[in-house]
Design a protein around this motif. Structure first.
Motif, PDB file in Angstrom:
ATOM      1  N   PHE A   1      21.876  13.034  38.876  1.00 14.22           N
ATOM      2  CA  PHE A   1      22.464  13.738  40.017  1.00 14.22           C
ATOM      3  C   PHE A   1      21.485  13.855  41.176  1.00 14.22           C
ATOM      4  O   PHE A   1      21.887  13.999  42.329  1.00 14.22           O
ATOM      5  N   MET A   2      20.170  13.779  40.888  1.00 16.08           N
ATOM      6  CA  MET A   2      19.163  13.890  41.944  1.00 16.08           C
ATOM      7  C   MET A   2      18.938  12.576  42.683  1.00 16.08           C
ATOM      8  O   MET A   2      18.340  12.557  43.757  1.00 16.08           O
ATOM      9  N   ILE A   3      19.384  11.452  42.115  1.00 15.05           N
ATOM     10  CA  ILE A   3      19.001  10.150  42.650  1.00 15.05           C
ATOM     11  C   ILE A   3      19.770   9.730  43.904  1.00 15.05           C
ATOM     12  O   ILE A   3      19.150   9.251  44.870  1.00 15.05           O
ATOM     13  N   PRO A   4      21.114   9.848  43.964  1.00 16.31           N
ATOM     14  CA  PRO A   4      21.845   9.299  45.129  1.00 16.31           C
ATOM     15  C   PRO A   4      21.340   9.733  46.493  1.00 16.31           C
ATOM     16  O   PRO A   4      21.272   8.893  47.409  1.00 16.31           O
ATOM     17  N   PRO A   5      20.962  11.010  46.714  1.00 13.86           N
ATOM     18  CA  PRO A   5      20.467  11.363  48.052  1.00 13.86           C
ATOM     19  C   PRO A   5      19.213  10.587  48.467  1.00 13.86           C
ATOM     20  O   PRO A   5      18.930  10.466  49.661  1.00 13.86           O
ATOM     21  N   HIS A   6      18.479  10.051  47.485  1.00 11.21           N
ATOM     22  CA  HIS A   6      17.266   9.292  47.799  1.00 11.21           C
ATOM     23  C   HIS A   6      17.539   7.802  47.979  1.00 11.21           C
ATOM     24  O   HIS A   6      16.594   7.018  48.171  1.00 11.21           O
ATOM     25  N   LEU A   7      18.818   7.424  47.891  1.00 11.00           N
ATOM     26  CA  LEU A   7      19.171   6.013  48.040  1.00 11.00           C
ATOM     27  C   LEU A   7      19.766   5.702  49.406  1.00 11.00           C
ATOM     28  O   LEU A   7      20.298   4.615  49.621  1.00 11.00           O
ATOM     29  N   LEU A   8      19.716   6.647  50.327  1.00 15.42           N
ATOM     30  CA  LEU A   8      20.136   6.375  51.701  1.00 15.42           C
ATOM     31  C   LEU A   8      19.247   5.288  52.301  1.00 15.42           C
ATOM     32  O   LEU A   8      18.056   5.231  51.984  1.00 15.42           O
ATOM     33  N   PRO A   9      19.781   4.381  53.108  1.00 15.99           N
ATOM     34  CA  PRO A   9      21.081   4.399  53.795  1.00 15.99           C
ATOM     35  C   PRO A   9      22.231   3.792  53.002  1.00 15.99           C
ATOM     36  O   PRO A   9      23.281   3.516  53.590  1.00 15.99           O
ATOM     37  N   LEU A  10      22.088   3.523  51.706  1.00 17.14           N
ATOM     38  CA  LEU A  10      23.208   3.000  50.940  1.00 17.14           C
ATOM     39  C   LEU A  10      24.306   4.057  50.842  1.00 17.14           C
ATOM     40  O   LEU A  10      24.024   5.240  50.629  1.00 17.14           O
ATOM     41  N   ASP A  11      25.567   3.626  50.987  1.00 17.98           N
ATOM     42  CA  ASP A  11      26.660   4.586  50.871  1.00 17.98           C
ATOM     43  C   ASP A  11      27.125   4.638  49.408  1.00 17.98           C
ATOM     44  O   ASP A  11      26.672   3.839  48.565  1.00 17.98           O
ATOM     45  N   PRO A  12      28.018   5.567  49.062  1.00 16.44           N
ATOM     46  CA  PRO A  12      28.422   5.720  47.650  1.00 16.44           C
ATOM     47  C   PRO A  12      29.022   4.466  47.039  1.00 16.44           C
ATOM     48  O   PRO A  12      28.795   4.186  45.844  1.00 16.44           O
ATOM     49  N   GLU A  13      29.782   3.689  47.819  1.00 18.68           N
ATOM     50  CA  GLU A  13      30.385   2.476  47.275  1.00 18.68           C
ATOM     51  C   GLU A  13      29.312   1.427  46.965  1.00 18.68           C
ATOM     52  O   GLU A  13      29.378   0.735  45.935  1.00 18.68           O
ATOM     53  N   GLN A  14      28.332   1.284  47.852  1.00 16.64           N
ATOM     54  CA  GLN A  14      27.250   0.338  47.589  1.00 16.64           C
ATOM     55  C   GLN A  14      26.437   0.763  46.367  1.00 16.64           C
ATOM     56  O   GLN A  14      26.075  -0.062  45.524  1.00 16.64           O
TER      57      GLN A  14
ATOM     58  N   THR B   1      18.319  -5.090  52.920  1.00 18.93           N
ATOM     59  CA  THR B   1      17.769  -3.737  53.062  1.00 18.93           C
ATOM     60  C   THR B   1      17.101  -3.292  51.781  1.00 18.93           C
ATOM     61  O   THR B   1      15.996  -2.722  51.792  1.00 18.93           O
ATOM     62  N   VAL B   2      17.738  -3.565  50.650  1.00 22.76           N
ATOM     63  CA  VAL B   2      17.192  -3.131  49.363  1.00 22.76           C
ATOM     64  C   VAL B   2      15.891  -3.849  49.054  1.00 22.76           C
ATOM     65  O   VAL B   2      14.899  -3.223  48.636  1.00 22.76           O
ATOM     66  N   ILE B   3      15.882  -5.165  49.251  1.00 23.26           N
ATOM     67  CA  ILE B   3      14.699  -5.958  48.891  1.00 23.26           C
ATOM     68  C   ILE B   3      13.467  -5.501  49.675  1.00 23.26           C
ATOM     69  O   ILE B   3      12.348  -5.489  49.138  1.00 23.26           O
ATOM     70  N   HIS B   4      13.642  -5.133  50.937  1.00 22.23           N
ATOM     71  CA  HIS B   4      12.508  -4.758  51.777  1.00 22.23           C
ATOM     72  C   HIS B   4      12.143  -3.279  51.670  1.00 22.23           C
ATOM     73  O   HIS B   4      11.286  -2.800  52.407  1.00 22.23           O
ATOM     74  N   ARG B   5      12.784  -2.561  50.771  1.00 15.47           N
ATOM     75  CA  ARG B   5      12.455  -1.147  50.552  1.00 15.47           C
ATOM     76  C   ARG B   5      12.221  -0.910  49.066  1.00 15.47           C
ATOM     77  O   ARG B   5      13.165  -0.704  48.295  1.00 15.47           O
ATOM     78  N   PRO B   6      10.955  -0.960  48.648  1.00 12.58           N
ATOM     79  CA  PRO B   6      10.651  -0.763  47.221  1.00 12.58           C
ATOM     80  C   PRO B   6      11.224   0.537  46.662  1.00 12.58           C
ATOM     81  O   PRO B   6      11.576   0.602  45.481  1.00 12.58           O
ATOM     82  N   ARG B   7      11.343   1.548  47.509  1.00 14.31           N
ATOM     83  CA  ARG B   7      11.897   2.829  47.042  1.00 14.31           C
ATOM     84  C   ARG B   7      13.331   2.650  46.567  1.00 14.31           C
ATOM     85  O   ARG B   7      13.745   3.223  45.550  1.00 14.31           O
ATOM     86  N   LEU B   8      14.119   1.842  47.294  1.00 16.24           N
ATOM     87  CA  LEU B   8      15.499   1.606  46.898  1.00 16.24           C
ATOM     88  C   LEU B   8      15.574   0.774  45.620  1.00 16.24           C
ATOM     89  O   LEU B   8      16.409   1.042  44.749  1.00 16.24           O
ATOM     90  N   VAL B   9      14.708  -0.229  45.504  1.00 15.40           N
ATOM     91  CA  VAL B   9      14.692  -1.048  44.284  1.00 15.40           C
ATOM     92  C   VAL B   9      14.399  -0.169  43.070  1.00 15.40           C
ATOM     93  O   VAL B   9      15.102  -0.227  42.050  1.00 15.40           O
ATOM     94  N   ALA B  10      13.347   0.652  43.194  1.00 13.18           N
ATOM     95  CA  ALA B  10      12.979   1.516  42.075  1.00 13.18           C
ATOM     96  C   ALA B  10      14.097   2.513  41.753  1.00 13.18           C
ATOM     97  O   ALA B  10      14.412   2.758  40.585  1.00 13.18           O
ATOM     98  N   GLY B  11      14.720   3.062  42.788  1.00  8.19           N
ATOM     99  CA  GLY B  11      15.785   4.033  42.572  1.00  8.19           C
ATOM    100  C   GLY B  11      16.992   3.413  41.890  1.00  8.19           C
ATOM    101  O   GLY B  11      17.585   4.021  40.986  1.00  8.19           O
ATOM    102  N   LEU B  12      17.368   2.205  42.297  1.00  3.88           N
ATOM    103  CA  LEU B  12      18.527   1.551  41.688  1.00  3.88           C
ATOM    104  C   LEU B  12      18.247   1.140  40.251  1.00  3.88           C
ATOM    105  O   LEU B  12      19.121   1.260  39.378  1.00  3.88           O
ATOM    106  N   VAL B  13      17.034   0.660  39.978  1.00  6.92           N
ATOM    107  CA  VAL B  13      16.675   0.311  38.597  1.00  6.92           C
ATOM    108  C   VAL B  13      16.692   1.562  37.720  1.00  6.92           C
ATOM    109  O   VAL B  13      17.234   1.557  36.601  1.00  6.92           O
ATOM    110  N   LEU B  14      16.110   2.640  38.228  1.00 10.32           N
ATOM    111  CA  LEU B  14      16.108   3.892  37.468  1.00 10.32           C
ATOM    112  C   LEU B  14      17.535   4.393  37.245  1.00 10.32           C
ATOM    113  O   LEU B  14      17.876   4.869  36.149  1.00 10.32           O
ATOM    114  N   LEU B  15      18.372   4.278  38.267  1.00 15.26           N
ATOM    115  CA  LEU B  15      19.762   4.698  38.143  1.00 15.26           C
ATOM    116  C   LEU B  15      20.476   3.892  37.059  1.00 15.26           C
ATOM    117  O   LEU B  15      21.228   4.448  36.243  1.00 15.26           O
ATOM    118  N   GLY B  16      20.236   2.588  37.019  1.00 14.34           N
ATOM    119  CA  GLY B  16      20.863   1.757  35.996  1.00 14.34           C
ATOM    120  C   GLY B  16      20.394   2.103  34.598  1.00 14.34           C
ATOM    121  O   GLY B  16      21.196   2.205  33.662  1.00 14.34           O
TER     122      GLY B  16
END
Length: 318
Positions: free
Chosen positions: A27-40, A209-224
């Motif tokens: 529940f803490m992760i999605p706010p840190h995945l901006l600018p991705l929207d909920p569908e992405q 956008t994801v590839i050039h932002r390591p924070r997003l890559v890490a967040g999406l992997v952790l989310l999965g």
């Protein structure tokens, strides 16, 4: 004399609590995945879960289970429709879980998860004819008092709340009714969502956008990773626990979600919230007491006597 409380698998309780802790963390992760929207976010989450679950099947050499389920689907075509329906119900919950914390509806979602266990208890008693022990009845009454206060203070029920409270019980009942509650069924459900992921990620390109932002890559992997682990535990608990107990134990998750909403998402705590969460916590304490007071396992039989001892008819295996 009171009837003894039936023994329940400790592994089921541990799986339910573990899943609740993991979902509270998610529940803490999605706010840190901006600018991705909920569908992405949902699109990437589904892809990650399918890949990780497929890897799990490879490591555990479990593809025979997937082949057996595929055979059932071919032999009984209506099961494919049930599986697609289950996938839609699950996908809706996954989307809502990512959308609510990004859009300021975290507490609405939490209220849905407060009502959900009561709905599941009702389903367990009415549909599956389960009987509740005295402590479980007391726990349910405590939780009901807290939920009633929550609904009154919220001024009614909003659609995210109802979507959780009704959608998830339908999902679990459908899985049980059609015997589609295995890990292979989960893999097939997630795979059925892949076309949605492809469409969303194609319509809203974000890979650059994801590839050039390591924070997003890490967040999406952790989310999965957390999603795959959390759902594996949650579905294990739904299989081995009585439906009503599974429902009441689900109160661990909304309590954690409220803590996350207040601590990490900046949503305000109102004095009235005390009247909501104190009774629910009291109900969880009653469940913990019941679990601790469960009758210990029967002692093991003494070692077999010498083989020279002739067995009586009562000794002979049947």
């Amino acid at each position: 004399m009171n009837a003894r409380t039936p023994s329940v698998p400790t592994s089921g309780i541990a799986s339910s609590v573990g899943a609740s802790v993991i979902f509270g963390t998610i529940f803490m992760i999605p706010p840190h995945l901006l600018p991705l929207d909920p569908e992405q976010i949902l699109g990437y989450r589904i892809v990650a879960m399918v890949v990780l679950l497929a890897a799990f099947f490879c490591v555990g050499r479990m593809w025979d289970q997937a082949a057996a389920l595929a055979g059932r689907l071919r032999a009984t075509p209506h099961l494919a429709g049930a599986l697609v329906l289950n996938a839609a119900l699950l996908g809706l919950q996954l989307w809502l879980f990512g959308w609510a914390p990004q859009s300021g509806h975290g507490l609405d979602l939490s209220l849905g998860y407060l009502i959900l266990p009561l709905v599941m208890v009702v389903v367990g008693v009415v549909v599956y004819r389960e009987r509740l022990s005295r402590r479980r009845i007391a726990a349910v009454l405590c939780a009901a008092a807290g939920v009633t206060a929550a609904v009154v203070f919220a001024g009614g029920l909003r659609w995210p709340t109802l979507l959780v409270a009704v959608g998830l019980p339908l999902y679990f009942v459908s899985r049980r009714a059609f015997a589609l509650d295995s890990a292979a069924a989960q893999l097939f459900e997630l795979s059925a969502m892949l076309p949605f992921s492809v469409l969303v990620l194609a319509a809203k390109p974000s890979l650059g956008t994801v590839i050039h932002r390591p924070r997003l890559v890490a967040g999406l992997v952790l989310l999965g990773l957390l999603s795959a682990a959390g759902f594996a535990l949650y579905l294990t608990a739904s299989r081995v626990l009585p439906f009503s107990l599974f429902g009441v134990l689900s109160y661990v998750e909304p309590v954690l979600m409220v803590l996350v909403s207040l601590t990490f998402l900046g949503e305000p705590w109102q004095p009235a919230d005390t009247f909501v969460h104190l009774p629910i916590c009291a109900g969880l304490v009653l469940l913990a007491v019941e679990s601790a007071a469960r009758e210990p396992a029967a002692p093991q039989r003494p070692a077999a006597r010498s083989t020279a001892h002739a067995r009586t008819p009562a000794d002979r295996p049947v």
